[in-house]
Design an enzyme around this catalytic site. Structure first.
Site, mmCIF file in Angstrom:
data_model
loop_
_atom_site.group_PDB
_atom_site.id
_atom_site.type_symbol
_atom_site.label_atom_id
_atom_site.label_comp_id
_atom_site.label_asym_id
_atom_site.label_seq_id
_atom_site.Cartn_x
_atom_site.Cartn_y
_atom_site.Cartn_z
ATOM 1 N N GLU B 319 36.108 17.719 54.851
ATOM 2 C CA GLU B 319 35.969 17.142 55.413
ATOM 3 C C GLU B 319 36.233 15.068 54.792
ATOM 4 O OE1 GLU B 319 31.448 17.553 54.994
ATOM 5 O OE2 GLU B 319 31.938 17.199 57.577
ATOM 6 N N HIS B 348 47.577 40.950 47.492
ATOM 7 C CA HIS B 348 48.272 42.229 48.610
ATOM 8 C C HIS B 348 47.888 41.370 50.169
ATOM 9 C CE1 HIS B 348 48.561 45.276 45.401
ATOM 10 N NE2 HIS B 348 48.098 44.066 44.754
ATOM 11 N N LYS B 452 28.578 17.995 68.050
ATOM 12 C CA LYS B 452 27.320 17.981 68.354
ATOM 13 C C LYS B 452 26.524 17.352 68.920
ATOM 14 C CE LYS B 452 26.431 17.542 62.542
ATOM 15 N NZ LYS B 452 25.518 16.699 61.803
#
Lengths: 518, 518
Positions: B319, B348, B452
């Protein structure tokens, strides 16, 4: 949704699972996609051969059979077919007996919890199930040892607390020789014995026949030993006892999981690119990354229960596709990087970079239509919390598309056991197709061994160092001459740092530039 | 460790915190690193000005003050200095009263749990603390709402169960207008009211003075309202009430956290590249990624308790650095992709690709010398589980280095509150330095707004659609003409799918190609 205008020529749907895939925001045309049809003919043929029992994992000379696990009748070998069925029956029977209180703990009380000890493919699938599906009634509460950090194990044991005598221990390792899992087993055994409990009376093994773990479980008469096969890779072992045993113990709908995977497998046998969601995914990856991993895949499921799915895919995709050489031995440095957590949460973490920053990725949105057991509360006007969740998905999709950031959306009708099974099967097949498309072996992991061997050397040096720490304190050059020329000075120093930092346990002290052992 | 041969000219150490940084496996020489010294002169100067109160966040015309939070005496403005101190005292005092049972639930019983409602910077820091530090005695057990998925919230409420009346609710939002947090608050309030509980008597707000949340908390007389400031960014707000209130409630050593961060801040004020671990990290990122995010940063802490740290860094780094334009307005598409979970578990999962696959990354190993409250059990010869963990780190480091995969190792002496504070402060400073080096603003997030706004439009369209669903069922083209030309057909279709999939809640039905509302 028939009777609708076909305004999205890059939207595809499987009527069997009701999954749909939207590739319209990936930055390629339908014609470009259709142009790959011919490339997929050999891809489909190769998958057909794999399912028919070809040695599809040539480096390990093994067949690849995870698709048989959810459709035993397709297993080419009748004996194997029987083995698969018997194993699943055994798993379900064992779990039923535990949940009905017919297999009980040493004290006679029913098992209330399970502690799964495994790592990688032997832990991530069960962890995904535990977080993605609600536990059934009377289910065992799940805990995990998925590392060799003793502190982490102590924390898990503390959470189990006084329930330890009623905790079923599942030790899962295909090879039976994974050190982290062996260590976890020994730590759990130690904790049980410290309370006077008999480990064997609470333990179950899931492992290959004849492995060290298999032998131990037989010899000590553990509660059960369930099979793993060399034709099932760890990262695709969810539908074997590895995933099905914990699923059944947690009360998940095992039959629905299997049915969902089998339904998706049927769909992805369709040998036509535009009629096969897995092939379409593989084609999209290929176009987005130049068939060379030039872009990362960011996975954003807009559903809390799918938060671990990105990590599950990270393993499935990166271990399968991250290969140095192609099938002809050419250096290719393949791969596809995967990361992500969940939406809308991640919008507040790194969508800033996705929208504006380095364009090194494409996004995979996971959209689930049914909200699940959600509240009916309206939080703003006519909208509930789930409408915001869905609105944020569409909003972020629009905001990324506006900036030319490629993204695809996979829509699930709902998130129940059937759909989770289908979702996993979809990506398994996409990975298999993509590997064939870029001509690599998706089913081996030759690069993993090197780190283990290097770790063995480190531990060997650690033992040597401890062996030299006798008598008078020794400084670094003294230590190096005691160890001889083969010892690496840097590793020696790093080990000495670690030894001295844990003096209360190791007895090693560092003082005035010299080390000594109490 | 003095008295040692200096065989690693790319290993650096801060004596104050005992952190050390090994850059010897990054593929550059000491001379190349030293060549950056001159570039860092303006970087150091800029940080000095930032700490002295410059408008270091030009796009938002704000000062950047998170370093003042752990060293109030350095705050340039005496009034602010007082505010910071008063706020911290208030946080600690409130938490003490809760933990000592002087502030209690409506029934008079002490609070036993806390439910933190926040997202992004208002959740990830507290989640990191909760998982990285052991809870103190008599601490409140922590739960989180960090999304707007109502099903996820229901799951959390089910885990809290009958303890809900004794659950302190922290609502955290700097702006007081974050929708996810607002929704979480309303869902929690609804759950409390359904049990006849008064939300205000269990709630605390952490928010900016004068925000909508602030006004609500005042008006309803919540238990407390604690401040946030516009000169503290969400992703660096851990040392404000955002992180310190949950820390204190969980019994973490707040003073040690602050002291650790302050100690690292002191160290990283050293205006000499080779004497400043944060500058060295920034320099390493710059060399590894061509100062353009050309490689991803894989973060591998070898300690279970640090598993969330990679996600915390993902937010802090991506960010801050993921920016479209530089400070002069040029298009630069900056960024630094971060992912990772923990070692040795991730070995793994995807170390296969790291060792052999696409070389698009560098690794940051986190090594912790003291094993913590570990068991003393020897699992193989002279080695314990923690020795394997350390051995796997060194082994993987060797295996990656052997293949020319760049990696750096940050070593912490131990993992307690002091070191966690220092670790966070180290990366905060590195991000700030790096941003200046590549000439971007690390402290704004202009790209977040677009998603938004687009989501607002989606919800607006949803309301319109619901408004048109009256009388006779309508097909898609009928729907589009009712909505008018401004409505986007694709978004309309996606919203209709979601509405119909949740008919029991929305009343919307889809039948024979037409939608209707009950």
């Amino acid at each position: 949704m028939s009777h609708l205008p076909d305004f999205a020529s890059l939207r595809f749907r499987d009527p069997g699972t009701d999954f749909s895939l939207d590739l319209s925001r990936m930055g390629f045309t339908r014609a470009r996609l259709d142009g790959l049809e011919a490339d997929f003919a050999p891809v489909f043929a190769s998958m057909r051969e794999l399912e028919a029992g070809a040695l599809a994992n040539p480096s390990e000379q093994r067949r690849v059979g995870h698709y048989w696990l959810r459709a035993p009748k397709l297993t080419p070998d009748p004996e194997l077919r029987k083995e698969i069925k018997v194993a699943l029956d055994e798993v379900l029977d064992f779990a039923t007996q535990v949940r009905q209180g017919r297999i009980v703990s040493e004290s006679g009380a029913p098992f209330r919890r399970m502690l799964l000890i495994g790592i990688g493919g032997s832990a991530l699938g069960p962890q995904l199930l535990a977080s993605a599906l609600p536990a059934g009634k009377g289910a065992l509460h799940a805990h995990f040892f998925d590392n060799t950090d003793p502190e982490g194990m102590t924390d898990v044991l503390n959470r189990i607390g006084t329930d330890l005598p009623q905790t079923l221990i599942l030790v899962i390792s295909k090879s039976g020789g994974t050190k982290e899992t062996r260590n976890g087993m020994l730590e759990a055994r130690d904790a049980l014995e410290a309370r006077g409990l008999d480990f064997a009376k609470q333990a179950v093994a899931v492992t290959g026949v004849g492995s060290a773990l298999f032998d131990l479980a037989q010899q000590e008469h553990w509660l059960a030993t369930l099979p793993m096969w060399d034709w099932v890779g760890g990262r695709t072992s969810l539908f074997s006892a590895v995933g099905m045993l914990p699923a059944a113990l947690q009360g998940h709908e095992v039959a629905a999981l299997q049915a969902g995977a089998a339904a998706m497998d049927r769909h992805t046998r369709e040998e036509r690119l535009s009629g096969n969601l897995a092939a379409l995914l593989a084609a999209a990856w290929n176009l987005a990354t130049d068939g060379a991993g030039h872009k990362d895949m960011v996975v954003l499921p807009y559903r809390d229960r799918l938060e671990l799915f990105s990590r599950y895919l990270q393993q499935l995709v990166m271990e399968s596709l991250g290969k140095e050489r192609d099938l002809d031995g050419n250096l290719v440095y393949q791969g596809l990087t995967v990361y992500g957590n969940k939406g809308s949460t991640d919008q507040h973490a790194y969508v800033q970079q996705l929208r504006e920053g380095v364009p090194n990725f494409f996004v995979t949105f996971l959209r689930v239509l049914e909200d699940g057991h959600a509240s009916d509360l309206l939080v703003e006007g006519v909208h509930g919390s789930a409408d915001f969740l869905h609105g944020f998905l569409l909003g972020t999709r629009a905001a990324l598309s506006e900036k030319g950031r490629p993204n695809l959306t996979l829509t699930l009708p709902r998130l129940e056991a059937f759909e989770l099974g289908a979702l996993i099967a979809l990506f398994e097949r996409a990975v298999g197709f993509y590997a064939t498309l870029v001509h690599i072996n998706a089913y081996d992991q030759p690069g993993v061994e090197a780190g283990k061997l290097a770790a063995d050397e480190v531990l060997c040096l650690r033992e040597q160092i401890l062996g030299t720490l006798y008598g008078t304190p020794v400084d670094f050059s003294g230590m190096m001459s005691r160890l001889g020329k083969t010892a690496d000075p840097e590793t020696t120093l790093l080990l000495l740092e670690h030894l001295a930092a844990n003096g209360s346990r190791t007895g090693v002290e560092f003082r005035d530039g010299c080390w000594a052992k109490r």
